[in-house]
Design an enzyme around this catalytic site. Structure first.
Site, PDB file in Angstrom:
ATOM      1  CE  LYS A  71      33.320   5.442   4.617  1.00 29.70           C
ATOM      2  NZ  LYS A  71      32.080   7.300   4.517  1.00 29.70           N
TER       3      LYS A  71
HETATM    4  N1  GLU Z   1      32.575   9.834   2.894  1.00 31.65           N
HETATM    5  C1  GLU Z   1      31.915  10.543   2.631  1.00 31.65           C
HETATM    6  C2  GLU Z   1      29.886   9.503   4.130  1.00 31.65           C
HETATM    7  O1  GLU Z   1      30.496   8.865   4.503  1.00 31.65           O
HETATM    8  C3  GLU Z   1      31.020  10.916   1.392  1.00 31.65           C
HETATM    9  C4  GLU Z   1      31.268   9.992   0.415  1.00 31.65           C
HETATM   10  C5  GLU Z   1      31.093  10.727  -1.129  1.00 31.65           C
HETATM   11  O2  GLU Z   1      31.111  11.823  -1.376  1.00 31.65           O
HETATM   12  O3  GLU Z   1      31.274   9.569  -1.702  1.00 31.65           O
HETATM   13  O4  GLU Z   1      29.099  10.332   3.134  1.00 31.65           O
END
Ligand code: GLU
Length: 425
Positions: free
Chosen positions: A112
């Site tokens: 993240k």
């Molecule tokens: N931000 C989204 C999540 O929390 C998607 C992450 C992604 O597609 O890599 O799942």
């Protein structure tokens, strides 16, 4: 908007992620060293960088990128722009990405990113300069085969386009697979934008049908959050005939006990830059806290962490909670809701639709062969229902709540792969 927890309750998202992990891992017979290894973020990068504002001033921003685990494959996870994001929040979100990807059986680890900023008060030009500089600062960590960012709160397809362009300019050729969630005209996937919200509703619909409910119009749904997750969840629930009685955003809640006209709400929100609901007339105005306590069948928290805590868990009237947000329910609230017989479809399952279609986008990009939207929807449903089945099986096997079952399923996969690969050197 956020609800306060009791003084005794942990509301640091990273402490919550660790607490959830400790609960689940206790059901698995794993060596202590492996338990400790899966608990830790693999690597963390903090960056401070200058951005020129429209008025000519230079402001220094702070950002992060955390890789929690890469045993199953390249790490995957969004980038969040928010005024209150911090390293612990990014650590928690990275850890949840590891479990989410493993749970739906994607060949990805978890990561993240975040930048402390307020995208609501910044111009598009400022956001572009901030994004290009942040992307440049985290280049040591991102790679189409190593770590692939995506949108999260405060970022969108345009943000991904800037990251893709910045990375491509740095290496000297176009690398669409460096990010997912990009615009379709530069290699994005059909069905990606709506995938998280759609997945929330696929899980909700599945849970209700398994419980014998076959008349969507008789099911009252309240949705907290009207961003990328909540707005598409509302749209898809409405398309399937569910009675969406309330939605909300930072400006408050909008409630109509007879059901909201969701296309009308979407049209209204589309009229302003941040798709806000402020001023929507065809509903009663309520607070976000009141929305969580509404008399409804399904509650879908699709906004932020720590919305359902020990303080308000007794007020929840819904019998089913479908977590579109990451981490909306604290462990103390989990216990209260479990004791009250409220079913929770946990975040790592309910909101896994986004990263699942991100995976499809990455695969399509690497193959330079693109699917139609029907194929994306069909494959999304297949992946989520398979994960759902597995969670229910593990829940029965261990006699645990659904969140713990989902975590057990995911931890089993990551620990199994760790043991098969062995410890280097
Ligand atoms: N931000 C989204 C999540 O929390 C998607 C992450 C992604 O597609 O890599 O799942």
């Amino acid at each position: 908007m956020a609800v306060q927890a009791t003084a005794a309750e942990h509301i640091n998202p990273y402490e919550i992620a660790l607490q959830q992990y400790d609960r689940a891992v206790a059901y698995l017979d794993l060596p202590k060293g492996i338990i400790n290894f899966l608990r830790c973020p693999k690597r963390e990068l903090s960056v401070n960088f200058p951005v020129r504002l429209d008025n000519g001033d230079v402001e220094v921003f702070t950002g992060y990128r955390v890789h929690h685990n890469t045993v199953l494959g390249p790490s995957k996870g969004g980038i969040r722009y928010a005024p209150n994001v911090d390293l612990d929040e990014v650590r928690a979100l990275a850890m949840w990405m590891t479990w989410k990807c493993a749970l739906v059986n994607l060949p990805f680890g978890g990561a993240k990113g975040g930048v402390i900023c307020d995208p609501y008060t910044m111009s598009d030009d400022e956001l572009e300069r901030l994004t290009r500089r942040y992307a440049t600062e985290i280049i040591p960590l991102i790679n189409p085969h190593g770590d692939i960012p995506a949108p999260d709160m405060g970022t969108n397809a345009q943000t991904m386009a800037w990251i893709m362009d910045t990375y491509s300019m740095n290496v000297g050729y176009s690398v669409p697979a460096i990010v997912t969630g990009k615009p379709i005209n530069i290699g994005g996937s059909q069905g990606r934008t709506e995938a998280t919200g759609r997945g929330v509703v696929i899980c909700m619909d599945e849970a209700l049908r398994r419980d014998g409910h076959n008349r969507p119009s008789e099911i009252a749904v309240a949705i907290q959050g009207f961003g990328n997750v909540g707005s598409y969840a509302a749209r898809h629930a409405y398309e399937l005939g569910y009675n969406v009685i309330a939605v909300s955003d930072v400006t408050g809640g909008y409630y109509n006990p007879k059901g909201l006209d969701i296309p009308d709400v979407l049209d209204f929100a589309a009229q302003n830059r941040h798709n806000l609901l402020e001023g929507y007339q065809n509903a009663d105005k309520i607070t976000n806290a009141e929305l969580l306590a509404l008399d409804c069948d399904v509650l879908a928290p699709c906004a932020l962490e720590n919305q359902i805590t020990a303080v308000n868990a007794y007020d929840v009237k819904a019998r089913l909670i479908v977590e579109g947000a990451n981490g909306p329910t604290t462990p103390d609230a989990d216990d209260i809701l479990f004791a009250r017989g409220v079913e929770i479809i946990p975040d790592i399952l309910a909101n896994a639709g986004g990263v699942t279609v991100s995976y499809f986008e990455w695969v399509q990009g690497l193959q330079a062969f693109f699917w139609d939207v029907e194929e994306v929807h069909r494959q999304l449903r297949r992946v989520l229902i398979k994960a759902y089945d597995e969670v229910i099986r593990i829940r029965q096997q261990h006699g645990v709540d659904t969140r713990t079952a989902a975590q057990i399923t995911a931890i089993k996969r990551v620990s199994g792969a760790t043991l098969t690969r062995g410890i280097f050197p």
